[in-house]
Structures are given as structure tokens and as C-alpha cells.
Motif scaffolding. Structure first.
Motif, PDB file in Angstrom:
ATOM      1  N   ALA A   1      25.308  48.981  40.619  1.00  0.00           N
ATOM      2  CA  ALA A   1      26.434  48.170  40.164  1.00  0.00           C
ATOM      3  C   ALA A   1      26.883  48.588  38.776  1.00  0.00           C
ATOM      4  O   ALA A   1      26.169  49.303  38.066  1.00  0.00           O
ATOM      5  N   ALA A   2      28.081  48.138  38.415  1.00  0.00           N
ATOM      6  CA  ALA A   2      28.615  48.359  37.071  1.00  0.00           C
ATOM      7  C   ALA A   2      29.545  47.197  36.738  1.00  0.00           C
ATOM      8  O   ALA A   2      30.232  46.666  37.627  1.00  0.00           O
ATOM      9  N   PRO A   3      29.586  46.795  35.462  1.00  0.00           N
ATOM     10  CA  PRO A   3      30.463  45.681  35.092  1.00  0.00           C
ATOM     11  C   PRO A   3      31.912  46.150  34.989  1.00  0.00           C
ATOM     12  O   PRO A   3      32.168  47.315  34.694  1.00  0.00           O
ATOM     13  N   LEU A   4      32.861  45.247  35.253  1.00  0.00           N
ATOM     14  CA  LEU A   4      34.270  45.571  34.981  1.00  0.00           C
ATOM     15  C   LEU A   4      34.469  45.291  33.491  1.00  0.00           C
ATOM     16  O   LEU A   4      34.057  44.246  32.996  1.00  0.00           O
TER      17      LEU A   4
ATOM     18  N   GLY B   1      29.970  38.512  33.426  1.00  0.00           N
ATOM     19  CA  GLY B   1      31.356  38.814  33.815  1.00  0.00           C
ATOM     20  C   GLY B   1      31.469  39.323  35.244  1.00  0.00           C
ATOM     21  O   GLY B   1      30.632  39.037  36.103  1.00  0.00           O
ATOM     22  N   PHE B   2      32.548  40.079  35.499  1.00  0.00           N
ATOM     23  CA  PHE B   2      32.770  40.623  36.842  1.00  0.00           C
ATOM     24  C   PHE B   2      31.941  41.902  37.004  1.00  0.00           C
ATOM     25  O   PHE B   2      31.924  42.751  36.103  1.00  0.00           O
ATOM     26  N   VAL B   3      31.291  42.029  38.145  1.00  0.00           N
ATOM     27  CA  VAL B   3      30.431  43.187  38.391  1.00  0.00           C
ATOM     28  C   VAL B   3      30.703  43.707  39.798  1.00  0.00           C
ATOM     29  O   VAL B   3      30.782  42.923  40.754  1.00  0.00           O
ATOM     30  N   ARG B   4      30.864  45.015  39.909  1.00  0.00           N
ATOM     31  CA  ARG B   4      31.101  45.627  41.227  1.00  0.00           C
ATOM     32  C   ARG B   4      29.894  46.456  41.632  1.00  0.00           C
ATOM     33  O   ARG B   4      29.420  47.282  40.849  1.00  0.00           O
TER      34      ARG B   4
ATOM     35  N   ALA C   1      40.887  45.384  46.796  1.00  0.00           N
ATOM     36  CA  ALA C   1      42.054  44.543  46.479  1.00  0.00           C
ATOM     37  C   ALA C   1      41.687  43.480  45.444  1.00  0.00           C
ATOM     38  O   ALA C   1      42.478  43.148  44.556  1.00  0.00           O
ATOM     39  N   ILE C   2      40.481  42.944  45.540  1.00  0.00           N
ATOM     40  CA  ILE C   2      40.033  41.927  44.572  1.00  0.00           C
ATOM     41  C   ILE C   2      39.876  42.562  43.188  1.00  0.00           C
ATOM     42  O   ILE C   2      40.286  41.986  42.172  1.00  0.00           O
ATOM     43  N   GLU C   3      39.340  43.758  43.157  1.00  0.00           N
ATOM     44  CA  GLU C   3      39.206  44.434  41.865  1.00  0.00           C
ATOM     45  C   GLU C   3      40.596  44.655  41.253  1.00  0.00           C
ATOM     46  O   GLU C   3      40.815  44.403  40.058  1.00  0.00           O
ATOM     47  N   ALA C   4      41.547  45.073  42.076  1.00  0.00           N
ATOM     48  CA  ALA C   4      42.917  45.303  41.571  1.00  0.00           C
ATOM     49  C   ALA C   4      43.527  43.991  41.068  1.00  0.00           C
ATOM     50  O   ALA C   4      44.171  43.952  40.014  1.00  0.00           O
TER      51      ALA C   4
ATOM     52  N   ILE D   1      41.975  41.433  39.864  1.00  0.00           N
ATOM     53  CA  ILE D   1      41.322  41.069  38.591  1.00  0.00           C
ATOM     54  C   ILE D   1      41.958  41.871  37.447  1.00  0.00           C
ATOM     55  O   ILE D   1      42.317  41.305  36.417  1.00  0.00           O
ATOM     56  N   HIS D   2      42.113  43.171  37.664  1.00  0.00           N
ATOM     57  CA  HIS D   2      42.710  43.993  36.605  1.00  0.00           C
ATOM     58  C   HIS D   2      44.137  43.547  36.302  1.00  0.00           C
ATOM     59  O   HIS D   2      44.580  43.593  35.152  1.00  0.00           O
ATOM     60  N   ALA D   3      44.854  43.092  37.345  1.00  0.00           N
ATOM     61  CA  ALA D   3      46.243  42.639  37.149  1.00  0.00           C
ATOM     62  C   ALA D   3      46.297  41.199  36.642  1.00  0.00           C
ATOM     63  O   ALA D   3      47.382  40.669  36.405  1.00  0.00           O
ATOM     64  N   ARG D   4      45.142  40.542  36.492  1.00  0.00           N
ATOM     65  CA  ARG D   4      45.067  39.114  36.125  1.00  0.00           C
ATOM     66  C   ARG D   4      45.936  38.268  37.055  1.00  0.00           C
ATOM     67  O   ARG D   4      46.580  37.314  36.626  1.00  0.00           O
ATOM     68  N   ASP D   5      45.923  38.643  38.351  1.00  0.00           N
ATOM     69  CA  ASP D   5      46.720  37.914  39.338  1.00  0.00           C
ATOM     70  C   ASP D   5      45.784  36.909  40.025  1.00  0.00           C
ATOM     71  O   ASP D   5      45.151  37.221  41.039  1.00  0.00           O
ATOM     72  N   PHE D   6      45.683  35.700  39.435  1.00  0.00           N
ATOM     73  CA  PHE D   6      44.691  34.749  39.922  1.00  0.00           C
ATOM     74  C   PHE D   6      44.943  34.336  41.367  1.00  0.00           C
ATOM     75  O   PHE D   6      44.016  34.212  42.167  1.00  0.00           O
ATOM     76  N   GLN D   7      46.212  34.137  41.703  1.00  0.00           N
ATOM     77  CA  GLN D   7      46.519  33.681  43.065  1.00  0.00           C
ATOM     78  C   GLN D   7      46.082  34.721  44.111  1.00  0.00           C
ATOM     79  O   GLN D   7      45.498  34.375  45.142  1.00  0.00           O
ATOM     80  N   ALA D   8      46.385  35.995  43.822  1.00  0.00           N
ATOM     81  CA  ALA D   8      45.971  37.052  44.758  1.00  0.00           C
ATOM     82  C   ALA D   8      44.449  37.107  44.835  1.00  0.00           C
ATOM     83  O   ALA D   8      43.867  37.151  45.927  1.00  0.00           O
ATOM     84  N   LEU D   9      43.797  37.049  43.676  1.00  0.00           N
ATOM     85  CA  LEU D   9      42.329  37.098  43.635  1.00  0.00           C
ATOM     86  C   LEU D   9      41.725  35.952  44.447  1.00  0.00           C
ATOM     87  O   LEU D   9      40.844  36.148  45.288  1.00  0.00           O
TER      88      LEU D   9
END
Ligand code: PMV
Length: 328
Positions: free
Chosen positions: A177-180, A160-163, A230-233, A235-243
Motif C-alpha cells: 500500500a501507499a498513502p495518497l 488518511g487515504f491509502v491505496r 474512479a474513487i481515487e480520481a 478524491i483527487h478531484a475533491r468530488d465528494f458526491q462522486a466519491l
């Protein structure tokens, strides 16, 4: 400064048993590019990736009479550059203790995809060593150790997503690192192969040269840190276009720092730019897909499942990955 391996591993390692682990490869949506400490492999900025599901490395570590390293079933000479890198990392673990090991590593990444395997390789090796020596260490701590193999390996311990947080401490103990904690089953990745040969310059050399000579590099760390948040935000917002647009802008900004290096560092080839051009046209026609590129010529696309047919038609050579189809 204390050796980070000494700080978290038992002073005397127990006799090993057979241990094994799988780690997925990963692609950064917000890139790591530049080190603040070479010896500790500490990044200037945080980064965020998506793991590639079943595409990765499987490693088995077993007690033996003498060290040996095998890759995809073939035993390597101990002078082979890959074997040297593997054993150098294993030596950091062993810290002088006489514990010979047989290391067998297999990649499930299609060679034709032209993806580097150091991220999944060092993550799998770190976890397999922890398994062989029965170490009760958290994945977070193991990710900090994997960082010494390669920076991107820090993010390859999870699906999955990892930061990867850059951390603040000078000793690097908080650079892990840690997974989202979320799943995005519609999320897709396509690898558009352009060049499957070895890289012209390793990412380690490339980032060092860029940091040392590129007049644009000064702007990178703060921009990269802001993009990562901003990318993490998004992803959390499920805003694919912004991501997608942030990830594409971040990758192009990283390549801009390289292009401005002296001499220029150019990983992208004419065919990579052609893929980007095709993508731009397709996007003008409504395709919701975005690109990201690393220290190589291949282009990776991100999109959602409802665009999959169009991506296949527009990029017939692409390999498509469903990163959330596989949970570990
Ligand atoms: O850690 P390395 O040496 O694999 O460097 C990774 C560099 C990039 O792939 C370009 C960016 C990233 O964050 O993975």
C-alpha cells in the motif's frame, strides 16, 4: 518460492530492544474481497481506504524470558485464538530464531463501535517488531509484511487515504500500500453501530466461500478495480458526491456477491437495512452522506463537516470520526 520475510529481513535478527508503534484502523471505500493466492494473501483487486485517526492499536514489543501476549492490559493464555494469531505472525518474523518477546497490545477503538481490529493490530505489530529489531525497512515494505497478518492491515500503516495496489508479481512482492498525498480536513466518518458482537463468519472464510460459490463473483474483480481507480480520481478531484456514490455502490456490489453465494452469506441485519433506508430518505431531502459496509452488520457513513449536524440528528447513536484531525 522464497519466503517473503526471508527476502526483506536480515538472515539473523539482532537482539531486540523495546519497540512500539501505533496504527490506525481503516475502512475501505473501495473494497478488497477475494484472494488470488491464499498462502501469500494476495488480493484479486486493488482497494482504497480511509484511516480512522486516533482509533487504532498501540503495540509494544519487548525482550523477555518467554513469549507472552497481553490485550488491553490482560495477559492472555497462549492458546487464546488472538494470542495464537499474534505469535504465528511473530514466528514468521523470527524464522526459528530463539528471541522470546512480550507483546502488549491496546485498542483505542471503542468496543461499542463493533469494528474489527485486525487491520490496525497487524499493522501496529509489524511496525513495533521493526522498531524492536531496529530494522531499516520502508513503510512500503512493512505494509507488504503486514499483509500476511490480514489483508486490510496492508493499508493501516498510514493516516488518511491509502491505496493498496494488488500488484502483478506472482511472489506478491509488489502487493503493498501507499498513502495518497493529500489532506481533506472536512472529511468525516460516522459509525452507526448495529451489532457489536463477533462476526458470524470471518472475512477470510466469507471471501473464500463467495469466490467459490457465488455466480455473481465473476463480475467483481474487474468492477472493483475500476471502482478503485474512479474513487481515487474522485478524491483527487475533491468530488465528494462522486466519491460517496461510488463507495456506496462498491460496498453494495460486494454484498451482492455474498448474497448470491450458496448458501448465502448475509452480514447485514434488518437494522443495517433500516439505516440504509433512513439514509436514502435523508439523501432525498438533501443530506450529502453515503454508506459503506464490511463483513459485519454495522453501517459506516461518509460525509463532509457541513453535514455533521444533520448526520447527528438523523443517526443519534453514530460515533463521528475526523480522520484528518490526527496526523502522525
Ligand atoms: O483483510 P481482512 O480479512 O480484514 O478483510 C477485509 C475485508 C473487508 O473489510 C470486507 C474489505 C476491506 O477492504 O477492508
Amino acid at each position: 518460492m522464497a519466503d517473503p520475510f526471508d527476502s526483506v529481513l536480515p538472515r539473523v535478527l539482532p537482539e531486540p530492544i523495546a519497540g512500539e508503534a501505533f496504527a490506525p484502523s481503516n475502512i475501505a471505500l473501495s473494497k478488497y474481497w477475494g484472494k488470488r493466492d491464499d498462502a501469500l494473501n494476495l488480493p484479486l483487486n486493488s482497494s482504497l481506504s480511509i484511516s480512522l485517526g486516533a482509533w487504532g492499536t498501540h503495540t509494544r514489543v519487548s525482550p523477555s524470558d518467554a513469549d507472552s501476549v497481553a490485550f488491553n492490559g490482560a495477559e492472555l493464555s497462549l492458546e487464546d485464538p488472538f494470542a495464537v494469531k499474534v505469535l504465528r505472525f511473530v514466528d514468521r518474523f523470527r524464522r526459528g530464531q530463539d528471541l522470546p518477546l512480550q507483546i502488549e497490545t491496546r485498542n483505542s477503538i471503542p468496543t461499542a463501535a463493533g469494528l474489527a481490529s485486525s487491520a490496525s493490530g497487524f499493522a501496529a505489530l509489524t511496525m513495533a517488531l521493526a522498531d524492536a529489531f531496529k530494522l531499516e525497512l520502508s513503510k512500503s515494505t512493512l505494509s507488504m509484511l503486514a499483509r500476511f497478518g490480514s489483508g486490510s492491515a496492508t493499508r493501516s500503516l498510514w493516516h488518511g487515504f491509502v491505496r493498496w495496489d494488488r500488484g502483478e508479481r506472482d511472489d506478491g512482492s509488489d502487493s503493498r500500500a501507499a498513502p495518497l498525498d493529500l489532506s481533506w480536513p472536512q472529511f468525516r466518518i460516522a459509525i452507526v453501530p448495529v451489532d457489536t458482537g463477533p462476526k458470524s463468519q470471518s472475512s477470510r472464510q466469507g471471501m473464500g466461500h463467495t469466490a467459490a460459490t457465488s455466480p455473481l463473483f465473476a463480475a467483481w474483480p474487474a468492477q472493483a478495480e475500476a471502482d478503485c481507480a474512479a474513487i481515487e480520481a474522485a478524491i483527487h478531484a475533491r468530488d465528494f458526491q462522486a466519491l460517496g456514490s461510488l463507495a456506496e455502490a462498491n460496498a453494495l456490489a460486494m454484498h451482492a456477491t455474498m448474497l448470491a453465494a450458496r448458501p448465502a452469506l448475509i452480514y447485514l441485519k434488518a437494522e443495517s437495512w433500516a439505516v440504509l433506508e433512513t439514509l436514502r430518505h435523508a439523501r432525498d431531502e438533501g443530506l450529502m452522506a453515503f454508506a459503506t459496509m464490511d463483513a459485519g452488520a454495522n453501517v459506516k457513513l461518509i460525509f463532509e463537516s457541513n453535514s455533521q449536524d444533520d448526520v447527528r440528528t438523523t443517526f443519534p447513536s453514530a460515533e463521528i470520526i475526523e480522520p484528518f484531525a490526527h496526523s502522525s
